[in-house]
Write a protein that holds these residues in place. Sequence first.
Motif, PDB file in Angstrom:
ATOM      1  N   VAL A 112       0.891  -1.219  -0.011  1.00  0.00           N
ATOM      2  CA  VAL A 112      -0.009   0.167  -0.043  1.00  0.00           C
ATOM      3  C   VAL A 112       0.903   1.349  -0.100  1.00  0.00           C
ATOM      4  N   ASN A 113       0.809   1.931  -1.047  1.00  0.00           N
ATOM      5  CA  ASN A 113       1.427   3.135  -1.106  1.00  0.00           C
ATOM      6  C   ASN A 113       0.398   4.426  -1.698  1.00  0.00           C
ATOM      7  N   ALA A 114       0.924   5.711  -1.641  1.00  0.00           N
ATOM      8  CA  ALA A 114       0.301   6.801  -1.979  1.00  0.00           C
ATOM      9  C   ALA A 114      -0.482   6.542  -3.226  1.00  0.00           C
ATOM     10  N   VAL A 115       0.129   5.825  -4.472  1.00  0.00           N
ATOM     11  CA  VAL A 115      -0.311   5.754  -5.837  1.00  0.00           C
ATOM     12  C   VAL A 115      -1.560   4.739  -5.624  1.00  0.00           C
ATOM     13  N   PHE A 116      -1.425   3.482  -4.954  1.00  0.00           N
ATOM     14  CA  PHE A 116      -2.266   2.605  -5.003  1.00  0.00           C
ATOM     15  C   PHE A 116      -3.468   3.242  -3.965  1.00  0.00           C
ATOM     16  N   LEU A 117      -3.330   3.787  -3.045  1.00  0.00           N
ATOM     17  CA  LEU A 117      -4.374   4.442  -2.264  1.00  0.00           C
ATOM     18  C   LEU A 117      -5.347   5.630  -2.853  1.00  0.00           C
ATOM     19  N   SER A 118      -4.501   6.304  -3.795  1.00  0.00           N
ATOM     20  CA  SER A 118      -5.175   7.341  -4.472  1.00  0.00           C
ATOM     21  C   SER A 118      -6.082   6.655  -5.593  1.00  0.00           C
ATOM     22  N   LEU A 119      -5.335   5.512  -6.292  1.00  0.00           N
ATOM     23  CA  LEU A 119      -6.239   4.754  -7.403  1.00  0.00           C
ATOM     24  C   LEU A 119      -7.529   4.054  -6.527  1.00  0.00           C
ATOM     25  N   ALA A 120      -7.214   3.505  -5.422  1.00  0.00           N
ATOM     26  CA  ALA A 120      -8.277   2.800  -4.706  1.00  0.00           C
ATOM     27  C   ALA A 120      -9.558   3.842  -4.496  1.00  0.00           C
ATOM     28  N   TRP A 121      -9.157   5.011  -3.937  1.00  0.00           N
ATOM     29  CA  TRP A 121     -10.255   6.060  -3.852  1.00  0.00           C
ATOM     30  C   TRP A 121     -10.786   6.615  -5.065  1.00  0.00           C
ATOM     31  N   ALA A 122     -10.050   6.687  -6.205  1.00  0.00           N
ATOM     32  CA  ALA A 122     -10.589   6.970  -7.486  1.00  0.00           C
ATOM     33  C   ALA A 122     -11.723   6.040  -7.963  1.00  0.00           C
ATOM     34  N   TYR A 123     -11.319   4.685  -7.699  1.00  0.00           N
ATOM     35  CA  TYR A 123     -12.354   3.685  -8.106  1.00  0.00           C
ATOM     36  C   TYR A 123     -13.604   3.747  -7.284  1.00  0.00           C
ATOM     37  N   VAL A 124     -13.323   3.996  -5.762  1.00  0.00           N
ATOM     38  CA  VAL A 124     -14.736   3.958  -5.135  1.00  0.00           C
ATOM     39  C   VAL A 124     -15.288   5.243  -5.557  1.00  0.00           C
ATOM     40  N   VAL A 125     -14.823   6.411  -5.863  1.00  0.00           N
ATOM     41  CA  VAL A 125     -15.630   7.412  -6.097  1.00  0.00           C
ATOM     42  C   VAL A 125     -16.190   7.211  -7.520  1.00  0.00           C
ATOM     43  N   LEU A 126     -15.663   6.584  -8.567  1.00  0.00           N
ATOM     44  CA  LEU A 126     -16.290   6.407  -9.826  1.00  0.00           C
ATOM     45  C   LEU A 126     -17.301   5.211  -9.418  1.00  0.00           C
ATOM     46  N   ARG A 127     -17.131   4.461  -8.690  1.00  0.00           N
ATOM     47  CA  ARG A 127     -18.344   3.580  -8.414  1.00  0.00           C
ATOM     48  C   ARG A 127     -19.618   4.205  -7.731  1.00  0.00           C
ATOM     49  N   ILE A 128     -19.327   5.021  -6.802  1.00  0.00           N
ATOM     50  CA  ILE A 128     -20.273   5.796  -6.345  1.00  0.00           C
ATOM     51  C   ILE A 128     -21.064   6.593  -7.331  1.00  0.00           C
ATOM     52  N   GLY A 129     -20.270   7.553  -8.039  1.00  0.00           N
ATOM     53  CA  GLY A 129     -20.865   8.248  -9.432  1.00  0.00           C
ATOM     54  C   GLY A 129     -21.693   7.117 -10.168  1.00  0.00           C
ATOM     55  N   HIS A 130     -21.332   5.807 -10.471  1.00  0.00           N
ATOM     56  CA  HIS A 130     -22.322   5.026 -11.120  1.00  0.00           C
ATOM     57  C   HIS A 130     -23.365   4.685 -10.563  1.00  0.00           C
ATOM     58  N   SER A 131     -23.330   4.214  -9.226  1.00  0.00           N
ATOM     59  CA  SER A 131     -24.556   3.952  -8.405  1.00  0.00           C
ATOM     60  C   SER A 131     -25.477   5.171  -8.237  1.00  0.00           C
ATOM     61  N   ILE A 132     -25.128   6.398  -8.174  1.00  0.00           N
ATOM     62  CA  ILE A 132     -26.091   7.403  -7.982  1.00  0.00           C
ATOM     63  C   ILE A 132     -26.700   7.775  -9.405  1.00  0.00           C
ATOM     64  N   ILE A 133     -26.106   7.646 -10.565  1.00  0.00           N
ATOM     65  CA  ILE A 133     -26.721   7.675 -11.585  1.00  0.00           C
ATOM     66  C   ILE A 133     -27.733   6.357 -11.816  1.00  0.00           C
ATOM     67  N   HIS A 134     -27.123   5.321 -11.578  1.00  0.00           N
ATOM     68  CA  HIS A 134     -28.077   4.164 -11.690  1.00  0.00           C
ATOM     69  C   HIS A 134     -29.238   4.199 -10.922  1.00  0.00           C
ATOM     70  N   LEU A 135     -29.272   4.715  -9.762  1.00  0.00           N
ATOM     71  CA  LEU A 135     -30.287   4.622  -8.883  1.00  0.00           C
ATOM     72  C   LEU A 135     -31.075   5.781  -8.735  1.00  0.00           C
ATOM     73  N   THR A 136     -31.042   6.776  -9.632  1.00  0.00           N
ATOM     74  CA  THR A 136     -31.440   8.228  -9.942  1.00  0.00           C
ATOM     75  C   THR A 136     -32.211   8.027 -11.233  1.00  0.00           C
ATOM     76  N   TYR A 137     -31.618   8.878 -12.260  1.00  0.00           N
ATOM     77  CA  TYR A 137     -32.309   9.154 -13.299  1.00  0.00           C
ATOM     78  C   TYR A 137     -31.763   8.010 -14.517  1.00  0.00           C
ATOM     79  N   ASN A 138     -30.636   7.100 -14.108  1.00  0.00           N
ATOM     80  CA  ASN A 138     -30.399   6.045 -15.080  1.00  0.00           C
ATOM     81  C   ASN A 138     -30.274   5.962 -16.450  1.00  0.00           C
ATOM     82  N   ARG A 139     -29.671   7.159 -16.743  1.00  0.00           N
ATOM     83  CA  ARG A 139     -29.316   7.268 -18.213  1.00  0.00           C
ATOM     84  C   ARG A 139     -27.970   6.385 -18.563  1.00  0.00           C
TER      85      ARG A 139
END
Length: 143
Positions: free
Chosen positions: A84-111
């Motif tokens: 675990v280093n700063a690069v992996f941790l940053s990428l992990a957070w990027a992954y999670v933020v992108l998945r949150i964005g996907h779920s928000i879109i999916h569960l709301t207006y779902n385009r």
Amino acid sequence: MAQEYIFWPMIVMALLTFIPLGMMPIKRIQSALRGETTPDDYKLGESARVPADVSLPNRNYMSTLEVPVLFHVLSLALYATNRVNAVFLSLAWAYVVLRIGHSIIHLTYNRVMHRLVPFAASNFVLIVMWVMFALSLLRFGSN
């Protein structure tokens, strides 16, 4: 860097999984109370009678359990191998933020085309993480 930091993106990803899980019974009970569905409509998954707004949390829940399993496995592998280093941790957070964005879109207006962007980007980030992990094993061997 503290290796335990990798657990925070994992915890947030787990919490993201619990949101549609909590929505499913609410939507199903509401649908049954409106007379749209019966318990038999869920006997083998979801019948064709289940309205789209009732099926959506179930589909999102399944999505949070499919590819993200590879994220959780990789996060544990990074922790176990002390990588675990700063690069992996940053990428992990990027992954999670992108998945949150996907779920928000999916569960709301779902385009579909809108949710495709964070979904595809999250998969790209995860692939990059796995390639980097594999290369770190090849380059440095085990610690």
